[in-house]
Design a protein around this motif. Structure first.
Motif, PDB file in Angstrom:
ATOM      1  N   LEU A 349       1.744  57.187  68.314  1.00  0.00           N
ATOM      2  CA  LEU A 349       1.071  56.142  68.980  1.00  0.00           C
ATOM      3  C   LEU A 349       1.722  55.569  70.000  1.00  0.00           C
ATOM      4  N   LEU A 350       3.073  55.363  70.085  1.00  0.00           N
ATOM      5  CA  LEU A 350       3.696  54.694  71.125  1.00  0.00           C
ATOM      6  C   LEU A 350       3.822  55.490  72.395  1.00  0.00           C
ATOM      7  N   LEU A 351       3.827  56.776  72.106  1.00  0.00           N
ATOM      8  CA  LEU A 351       3.830  57.853  73.428  1.00  0.00           C
ATOM      9  C   LEU A 351       2.435  58.420  73.882  1.00  0.00           C
ATOM     10  N   THR A 352       1.423  57.818  73.054  1.00  0.00           N
ATOM     11  CA  THR A 352       0.106  58.493  73.659  1.00  0.00           C
ATOM     12  C   THR A 352      -0.797  57.416  74.254  1.00  0.00           C
ATOM     13  N   LEU A 353      -0.354  56.019  73.862  1.00  0.00           N
ATOM     14  CA  LEU A 353      -1.408  55.006  74.409  1.00  0.00           C
ATOM     15  C   LEU A 353      -1.027  54.604  75.693  1.00  0.00           C
ATOM     16  N   ARG A 354      -2.203  54.226  76.231  1.00  0.00           N
ATOM     17  CA  ARG A 354      -2.066  53.888  77.750  1.00  0.00           C
ATOM     18  C   ARG A 354      -1.102  52.998  78.264  1.00  0.00           C
ATOM     19  N   GLY A 355      -0.195  53.151  79.035  1.00  0.00           N
ATOM     20  CA  GLY A 355       0.680  52.377  79.771  1.00  0.00           C
ATOM     21  C   GLY A 355       2.436  52.758  79.555  1.00  0.00           C
ATOM     22  N   THR A 356       3.431  52.103  79.774  1.00  0.00           N
ATOM     23  CA  THR A 356       4.812  52.098  79.731  1.00  0.00           C
ATOM     24  C   THR A 356       5.150  51.988  78.538  1.00  0.00           C
ATOM     25  N   PRO A 357       5.825  53.000  77.883  1.00  0.00           N
ATOM     26  CA  PRO A 357       6.387  52.888  76.500  1.00  0.00           C
ATOM     27  C   PRO A 357       7.790  52.427  76.719  1.00  0.00           C
ATOM     28  N   THR A 358       8.507  51.611  75.784  1.00  0.00           N
ATOM     29  CA  THR A 358       9.965  51.493  75.924  1.00  0.00           C
ATOM     30  C   THR A 358      10.251  51.775  74.428  1.00  0.00           C
ATOM     31  N   LEU A 359      11.332  52.754  74.172  1.00  0.00           N
ATOM     32  CA  LEU A 359      12.080  53.448  73.244  1.00  0.00           C
ATOM     33  C   LEU A 359      13.352  52.754  72.967  1.00  0.00           C
ATOM     34  N   TYR A 360      13.548  52.336  71.991  1.00  0.00           N
ATOM     35  CA  TYR A 360      14.980  51.715  71.384  1.00  0.00           C
ATOM     36  C   TYR A 360      15.846  52.949  70.950  1.00  0.00           C
ATOM     37  N   TYR A 361      17.013  52.842  71.578  1.00  0.00           N
ATOM     38  CA  TYR A 361      17.975  54.038  71.013  1.00  0.00           C
ATOM     39  C   TYR A 361      18.182  54.243  69.534  1.00  0.00           C
ATOM     40  N   GLY A 362      18.120  55.413  69.170  1.00  0.00           N
ATOM     41  CA  GLY A 362      18.220  55.602  67.877  1.00  0.00           C
ATOM     42  C   GLY A 362      17.008  55.647  67.084  1.00  0.00           C
ATOM     43  N   ASP A 363      15.968  55.388  67.689  1.00  0.00           N
ATOM     44  CA  ASP A 363      14.579  55.300  67.113  1.00  0.00           C
ATOM     45  C   ASP A 363      14.189  56.729  66.990  1.00  0.00           C
ATOM     46  N   GLU A 364      14.680  57.607  67.911  1.00  0.00           N
ATOM     47  CA  GLU A 364      14.184  59.189  68.057  1.00  0.00           C
ATOM     48  C   GLU A 364      14.999  59.853  66.914  1.00  0.00           C
ATOM     49  N   LEU A 365      15.961  59.043  66.226  1.00  0.00           N
ATOM     50  CA  LEU A 365      16.453  59.719  64.999  1.00  0.00           C
ATOM     51  C   LEU A 365      15.938  59.356  63.766  1.00  0.00           C
ATOM     52  N   GLY A 366      15.045  58.325  63.833  1.00  0.00           N
ATOM     53  CA  GLY A 366      14.547  57.582  62.321  1.00  0.00           C
ATOM     54  C   GLY A 366      15.592  56.933  61.976  1.00  0.00           C
ATOM     55  N   LEU A 367      16.445  56.103  62.832  1.00  0.00           N
ATOM     56  CA  LEU A 367      17.564  55.262  62.124  1.00  0.00           C
ATOM     57  C   LEU A 367      16.871  54.390  61.535  1.00  0.00           C
ATOM     58  N   SER A 368      17.613  53.636  60.343  1.00  0.00           N
ATOM     59  CA  SER A 368      16.963  52.496  59.880  1.00  0.00           C
ATOM     60  C   SER A 368      18.054  51.540  59.897  1.00  0.00           C
ATOM     61  N   ASP A 369      18.009  50.113  59.467  1.00  0.00           N
ATOM     62  CA  ASP A 369      18.685  49.108  59.665  1.00  0.00           C
ATOM     63  C   ASP A 369      19.942  49.400  58.568  1.00  0.00           C
ATOM     64  N   VAL A 370      21.107  49.141  58.955  1.00  0.00           N
ATOM     65  CA  VAL A 370      22.226  49.498  58.246  1.00  0.00           C
ATOM     66  C   VAL A 370      22.533  48.226  57.594  1.00  0.00           C
ATOM     67  N   ARG A 371      23.027  48.606  56.163  1.00  0.00           N
ATOM     68  CA  ARG A 371      23.311  47.279  55.222  1.00  0.00           C
ATOM     69  C   ARG A 371      24.838  47.006  56.090  1.00  0.00           C
ATOM     70  N   ILE A 372      25.013  45.601  56.299  1.00  0.00           N
ATOM     71  CA  ILE A 372      26.127  44.952  56.742  1.00  0.00           C
ATOM     72  C   ILE A 372      26.599  43.944  55.718  1.00  0.00           C
ATOM     73  N   GLU A 373      27.738  44.310  55.247  1.00  0.00           N
ATOM     74  CA  GLU A 373      28.397  43.352  54.092  1.00  0.00           C
ATOM     75  C   GLU A 373      28.811  42.183  54.739  1.00  0.00           C
ATOM     76  N   PRO A 374      28.663  41.119  54.218  1.00  0.00           N
ATOM     77  CA  PRO A 374      29.326  39.863  54.534  1.00  0.00           C
ATOM     78  C   PRO A 374      30.427  39.701  55.589  1.00  0.00           C
ATOM     79  N   ALA A 375      31.447  40.274  55.001  1.00  0.00           N
ATOM     80  CA  ALA A 375      32.892  40.417  55.794  1.00  0.00           C
ATOM     81  C   ALA A 375      32.657  41.289  57.149  1.00  0.00           C
ATOM     82  N   GLN A 376      31.633  41.842  57.224  1.00  0.00           N
ATOM     83  CA  GLN A 376      31.206  42.849  58.676  1.00  0.00           C
ATOM     84  C   GLN A 376      30.523  42.351  59.555  1.00  0.00           C
ATOM     85  N   VAL A 377      30.074  41.054  59.097  1.00  0.00           N
ATOM     86  CA  VAL A 377      28.716  40.328  60.030  1.00  0.00           C
ATOM     87  C   VAL A 377      29.280  39.833  61.128  1.00  0.00           C
TER      88      VAL A 377
END
Length: 533
Positions: A349-377
């Motif tokens: 969808l992103l890369l076939t719609l009309r217009g300029t797409p912006t891709l966030y690093y890592g999304d091309e790998l299917g990265l998911s949000d990483v669990r951050i422990e309270p001490a690591q915040v």
């Protein structure tokens, strides 16, 4: 149409702390980005946008700028930046910088002077107000990070305004000297060869002159974050901001007029579509691209998406150019929101719609949000309002390049933890996998370069049926059909009359979809691109 470079480009956002570390301190840097330029050209993107790299106390990781015309030592030097720029341009990559004009660090020399005395020449470069009659804050405005947006200053006995952290005082953009100084910052980087700016919180930059209270938000619910308790009616999106955007545009356009290359301005603006359109400059020039964030927040189904796409296209001013965004450094990753199967559909969808797409690093790998422990915040957003899930650390974690120690990101412990499956979900491993999402992104980006219909062609909605969204892209004699299945069930997709005998260019699945004489059998979570013969 005669397309400008930014109209056909795919922009790739780099969060520099997390892209590639070159000196073994666990933090990404400019030389690290330079080392990965061939990976970016191999991916197929056309421009990189680098999140803030200016000197900063890093209270908000670079969005608290202490010097607009230098590089923070953790990222390198101006010479490193110039080298990166040369190497990128040599490869045909454009380079955009993050410009943070709404506020500075409280350690910026301008603010140090401003708070020194009420009669200091730079006092009015920032927003100072007397206390209310009861001794409290001048009004009820709330910081985007929670709590009052006003900070009492014991030195001079007044409050100063900060839309974000107290360490990020807002500049007074009504002051002509502030405007002149910040326009000079833009020229400094344009003169070095930067191809454009992403302008941070553009809609925040001017406040109502009389500072009235903001009204309550009738839709507020606990857990949304305190900033949403009020509607930002008077603290954002003031009419005067369009004059500032116009002046910025004049500066950018002057470089193109002198034959120095077309420069682009992209505005970060979280507003409804009808208000967003004004930033294109319906009455006077605005930014080239007010960021369109609809895909990040939208309900993910065919009918909702179809309505949003067609409404957005219809709302564009005559010369307005569309743009689309799936993720960024502030919002949950697409694979977290939609799951891995639909992340692949979202890529199409992103890369076939009309217009300029912006891709966030890592999304091309299917990265998911990483669990951050309270001490690591690390993120002050999470530290200010813990437990609400508003923290941005989970989407800013290091890029995994290979299966070596620390995923090839650094020889030291990274500043934030890696995702749990980094040994398999990394660039090296997924490059060799013909069925990986990385391979899909590379194929999609190659298709955009090979088929102008996908970048500058007309858009036409073909049909919306149940869980299917189908649209056509056309440029001159080139005609493509894009079909997306947002559901678990397979669907029979009848061929449009003009698509009979069409050629399959791409599927999100590894093998070819089943075809009948007059239909295509679209499988669960499948998206396809076909070319009419």
């Amino acid at each position: 149409m005669t397309a400008l470079w930014w109209q056909t480009a795919v922009i790739y956002q780099i969060y520099p702390r997390s892209f590639q570390d070159s000196n073994g301190d666990g933090i990404g840097d400019l030389q690290g980005i330079a080392q990965r330029l061939d990976d970016l050209t191999g991916l197929g993107v056309d421009a990189i946008w680098i999140s803030p790299i200016s000197p900063s106390p890093m209270v908000d990781f670079g969005y608290d700028v202490a010097d607009y015309c230098d590089i923070d030592p953790c990222f390198g030097t101006l010479a490193d930046f110039d080298g990166l720029l040369r190497q990128a341009h040599r490869r045909g990559l454009k380079v955009l910088l993050d410009f943070v004009p709404n506020h500075t660090s409280d350690q910026h020399p301008w603010f140090v002077e401003s708070r020194a005395a009420k009669d200091n020449p730079k006092r009015d470069w920032y927003i100072w107000r007397d206390a209310a009659a009861d001794g409290g804050a001048p009004n009820n405005w709330i910081s985007d990070f929670g709590g009052s947006a006003w900070q009492w200053d014991e030195i001079t006995g007044q409050y100063y305004y900060h839309a974000f952290l107290k360490e990020q005082p807002d500049l007074n953009w009504r002051h002509p000297d502030v405007q002149a100084a910040m326009f000079d910052v833009m020229r400094f980087w344009f003169d070095r060869g930067v191809d454009g700016f992403r302008i941070d919180v553009l809609w925040h930059m001017v406040k109502a002159a009389d500072f009235p209270d903001n009204p309550p938000n009738p839709d507020y619910r606990p857990g949304m974050g305190e900033m949403h308790r009020l509607l930002q009616l008077h603290s954002t999106d003031q009419p005067e901001v369009h004059g500032i955007a116009s002046a910025m545009r004049d500066i950018a356009d002057s470089y193109g007029a002198r034959g120095l290359g077309e420069r682009i301005l992209i505005g970060e603006i979280y507003l409804p579509v009808d208000r967003l359109m004004h930033y294109y400059g319906l009455k006077r020039p605005g930014v080239h691209l007010p960021f369109n964030f609809q895909l990040i927040d939208m309900k993910w189904d065919a009918r909702t998406l179809a309505a949003a796409i067609t409404d957005y296209e219809a709302a564009l001013p005559r010369d307005g150019w569309p743009n689309w965004v799936l993720g960024n450094h502030d919002r949950p990753r697409v694979a977290t929101r939609l799951g891995q199967a639909q992340a692949r559909v979202a890529a199409v969808l992103l890369l076939t719609l009309r217009g300029t797409p912006t891709l966030y690093y890592g999304d091309e790998l299917g990265l998911s949000d990483v669990r951050i422990e309270p001490a690591q915040v690390k993120d002050p957003r999470e530290l200010r309002e813990p437990g609400l899930g508003l923290g941005r650390d989970p989407v800013r974690t290091p890029m995994p390049w290979d299966g070596s120690d620390n995923a090839g990101f650094s020889t030291a412990k990274p500043w934030l933890p890696l995702h749990a499956d980094w040994r398999t979900r990394n660039v090296a491993r997924m490059t060799d996998d013909p069925g990986s999402i990385l391979t899909l992104y590379r194929r999609l980006l190659a298709l955009r370069h090979e088929h102008p219909a996908l970048s500058i062609g007309d858009f036409a909605l073909v049909s919306v049926e149940d869980e299917l969204l189908i649209y056509a892209r056309r440029h001159e004699s080139q005609l493509l059909l894009v079909a997306l299945n947002f559901g678990e069930r397979p669907h029979r997709l009848p061929w449009p009359d003009w698509a009979h005998g069409g050629r399959l260019l791409l599927s999100t699945h590894e093998d070819t979809p089943l075809a009948e004489h007059d239909a295509l059998l679209l499988r669960s979570h499948e998206a396809v691109v076909l070319e009419a013969r």
